[in-house]
Design a protein around this motif. Sequence first.
Motif, PDB file in Angstrom:
ATOM      1  N   GLN A 170       0.828  -1.190   0.000  1.00 19.53           N
ATOM      2  CA  GLN A 170       0.000   0.000   0.000  1.00 19.53           C
ATOM      3  C   GLN A 170       0.873   1.255   0.000  1.00 19.53           C
ATOM      4  N   LYS A 171       0.292   2.374  -0.390  1.00 26.61           N
ATOM      5  CA  LYS A 171       0.946   3.677  -0.305  1.00 26.61           C
ATOM      6  C   LYS A 171       0.468   4.360   0.971  1.00 26.61           C
ATOM      7  N   LEU A 198       9.926   3.939  -1.652  1.00 26.26           N
ATOM      8  CA  LEU A 198       9.336   5.172  -1.134  1.00 26.26           C
ATOM      9  C   LEU A 198       7.846   5.248  -1.466  1.00 26.26           C
ATOM     10  N   GLN A 199       7.454   4.578  -2.526  1.00 28.10           N
ATOM     11  CA  GLN A 199       6.075   4.660  -2.997  1.00 28.10           C
ATOM     12  C   GLN A 199       5.169   3.605  -2.375  1.00 28.10           C
ATOM     13  N   TYR A 200       5.686   2.385  -2.241  1.00 29.11           N
ATOM     14  CA  TYR A 200       4.879   1.285  -1.712  1.00 29.11           C
ATOM     15  C   TYR A 200       5.571   0.652  -0.508  1.00 29.11           C
ATOM     16  N   LYS A 206      -5.803  -5.047   8.386  1.00 29.94           N
ATOM     17  CA  LYS A 206      -6.803  -5.771   9.170  1.00 29.94           C
ATOM     18  C   LYS A 206      -7.976  -4.838   9.439  1.00 29.94           C
ATOM     19  N   LYS A 207      -9.089  -5.058   8.739  1.00 28.64           N
ATOM     20  CA  LYS A 207     -10.261  -4.182   8.832  1.00 28.64           C
ATOM     21  C   LYS A 207      -9.825  -2.737   8.576  1.00 28.64           C
ATOM     22  N   ASN A 208      -9.947  -1.875   9.579  1.00 32.36           N
ATOM     23  CA  ASN A 208      -9.561  -0.474   9.399  1.00 32.36           C
ATOM     24  C   ASN A 208      -8.173  -0.180   9.975  1.00 32.36           C
ATOM     25  N   ALA A 209      -7.420  -1.221  10.296  1.00 32.04           N
ATOM     26  CA  ALA A 209      -6.103  -1.051  10.908  1.00 32.04           C
ATOM     27  C   ALA A 209      -4.998  -1.444   9.935  1.00 32.04           C
ATOM     28  N   ASN A 210      -3.893  -0.692   9.976  1.00 30.76           N
ATOM     29  CA  ASN A 210      -2.736  -0.983   9.139  1.00 30.76           C
ATOM     30  C   ASN A 210      -1.456  -0.836   9.951  1.00 30.76           C
ATOM     31  N   ALA A 211      -0.433  -1.582   9.562  1.00 27.91           N
ATOM     32  CA  ALA A 211       0.890  -1.447  10.168  1.00 27.91           C
ATOM     33  C   ALA A 211       1.929  -1.828   9.123  1.00 27.91           C
ATOM     34  N   ILE A 212       3.080  -1.188   9.183  1.00 27.37           N
ATOM     35  CA  ILE A 212       4.174  -1.474   8.255  1.00 27.37           C
ATOM     36  C   ILE A 212       4.969  -2.669   8.771  1.00 27.37           C
ATOM     37  N   VAL A 213       5.343  -3.572   7.873  1.00 27.44           N
ATOM     38  CA  VAL A 213       6.142  -4.741   8.259  1.00 27.44           C
ATOM     39  C   VAL A 213       7.591  -4.325   8.441  1.00 27.44           C
ATOM     40  N   ALA A 261       5.779  -1.222  12.330  1.00 24.91           N
ATOM     41  CA  ALA A 261       5.933   0.225  12.488  1.00 24.91           C
ATOM     42  C   ALA A 261       4.598   0.891  12.177  1.00 24.91           C
ATOM     43  N   THR A 262       4.407   2.084  12.693  1.00 26.28           N
ATOM     44  CA  THR A 262       3.209   2.855  12.393  1.00 26.28           C
ATOM     45  C   THR A 262       3.283   3.355  10.949  1.00 26.28           C
ATOM     46  N   PRO A 263       2.165   3.405  10.238  1.00 24.63           N
ATOM     47  CA  PRO A 263       2.187   3.904   8.849  1.00 24.63           C
ATOM     48  C   PRO A 263       2.605   5.374   8.763  1.00 24.63           C
ATOM     49  N   GLU A 264       2.179   6.177   9.733  1.00 23.32           N
ATOM     50  CA  GLU A 264       2.527   7.594   9.732  1.00 23.32           C
ATOM     51  C   GLU A 264       3.803   7.810  10.536  1.00 23.32           C
TER      52      GLU A 264
END
Length: 336
Positions: A170-171, A198-200, A206-213, A261-264
């Motif tokens: 995801q971006k 840098l782009q992806y 998971k539903k409305n939750a995201n995390a960076i691997v 890691a957090t996406p932001e």
Amino acid sequence: MRIGQNPENNKKIVSEDVYHHIIVPVYVPRLDDYFKDSYKITRLCIGSINATRHYKSKLTIVNNGSCDEITSYLNGLYASGFIDQLIHHKTNKGKIDAVIPVAKQATEALITITDGDVLFKPGWMDAVERVYVNFPKAGMVSPVPHGTLYNHFTAHTLYDAFFRGLLKFQKLCDPEAMLLFAKSIDKETTMYAKSIRLQYQLTLRKKNANAIVGCGHFVATLRKEVFKKTPKVMSHWAYSSSADRDYIDIPNEKSGFWRLATPENYAYHMGNIHEEWMDEVTYKPEQKQVLHIIPKAQHNFIPYFVKKVFVRILMSRYVKPWYFKKLGLVEGYKEY
């Protein structure tokens, strides 16, 4: 000689009502040459922590033989109540040997270990703790994402997420913030030589939750259980990537936890040079403090070597391009 009864005899100590412990090692031996801006950097780091942490957190500063100016500054913060625990060492114990003994004795569910040159943004604790709430198998979470560590001590993460169907490209990250981190460690031209990263980013969705691997460890929040797996001997390194590996990376893997890691981006690595933009990060004293109930750690039943072999095959040059394309990496899947 003793006269009278000690008033503390048979008095039960009330436990502190905190669940998040922050540990910061500080080493500033002088204020010239490499360390000429370190007083400003240290003030910004500790100031940003105090401006952004919630009231159920604890702050420990480990002074590794810093100069008189820094020591006096830290003593003043402790006397004013801004630091919960201040530990002084006459000589430099190194990052790992300074923080691991404190982390081992900590009773809080989450323990954040951060370098002394990190600038925290508002909301970082909420974002990190929310990852633990949404992904209970997490054992190490950083508030600074970057797309280069998805296959760095992440065997449990990739194996478990693969069979749960959670992986997706995801971006989500801020490319400008990612480049700023690369610049802070003098890897502006090499870290993202493959611009597709840098782009992806490889993420858990998971539903409305995201995390960076994957994540780095100049600032990371870990479960207290991780420190049960650390070596029983001291590292004796002032600083070494191998010490971070042996005392942070490997223990998290041995514990069977995910590394995320957090996406932001919620923190900046300042380095040793003060720049004007660092003073522009503002904090609102009235900002809402968000508290979370951290779920208990979820343990694994599949042997680690099975996961490691599977992930090695999955990330091989023969399988990875096909799999990454399947996960949504339409372009650049061959060189990611």
